[in-house]
Design a protein around this motif. Structure first.
Motif, PDB file in Angstrom:
ATOM      1  N   THR A  83       0.803  -1.218   0.000  1.00 40.62           N
ATOM      2  CA  THR A  83       0.000   0.000   0.000  1.00 40.62           C
ATOM      3  C   THR A  83       0.841   1.277   0.000  1.00 40.62           C
ATOM      4  O   THR A  83       0.576   2.175  -0.802  1.00 40.62           O
ATOM      5  N   ARG A  95       0.676   4.099  -3.025  1.00 39.88           N
ATOM      6  CA  ARG A  95       0.346   5.502  -2.758  1.00 39.88           C
ATOM      7  C   ARG A  95       1.449   6.423  -3.254  1.00 39.88           C
ATOM      8  O   ARG A  95       1.180   7.511  -3.758  1.00 39.88           O
ATOM      9  N   ARG A 127       1.208   6.893  -7.098  1.00 42.61           N
ATOM     10  CA  ARG A 127      -0.023   7.504  -7.605  1.00 42.61           C
ATOM     11  C   ARG A 127       0.225   8.792  -8.395  1.00 42.61           C
ATOM     12  O   ARG A 127      -0.431   9.006  -9.414  1.00 42.61           O
TER      13      ARG A 127
END
Length: 109
Positions: free
Chosen positions: A14, A18, A21
């Protein structure tokens, strides 16, 4: 109390996802540019290909017509009545039109 049901591998990935992104808009832009370039290359290529097929078909049709008329002229010189020669030319032309229409019908064009 919040309970995490995520798998440990998902939880560890995760933060990496992120962090990556912000690169997504740039990747999307690159994809759009690549699609545009591919379209600009394909369009003229397709146009040239279509024109070449049309020219080839037109030359074949003209050669067939020339052959029919040469045969008609030879028949007239040999004394065959004009009505018979014209009927043969008409039959040959109709036969050629049917032969060209059949593949177009099969392709749906």
């Amino acid at each position: 109390m919040t309970r995490s049901l995520a798998h440990p591998e998902v939880a560890s990935a995760t933060p990496h996802l992120r962090a990556s992104r912000p690169a997504l808009p740039q990747l999307e832009a690159i994809g759009r540019i690549a699609a545009g370039v591919a379209h600009e290359i394909n369009t003229p290529t397709q146009y040239i290909s279509d024109a070449a097929h049309f020219a080839k078909d037109a030359v074949v049709d003209l050669l067939e017509l020339l052959h029919l008329h040469s045969a008609a002229l030879a028949a007239l010189r040999a004394g065959v009545p004009a009505s018979g020669v014209l009927a043969a030319v008409d039959a040959g032309t109709a036969r050629g039109q049917r032969a060209r229409a059949t593949p177009a019908f099969r392709c749906g064009s």
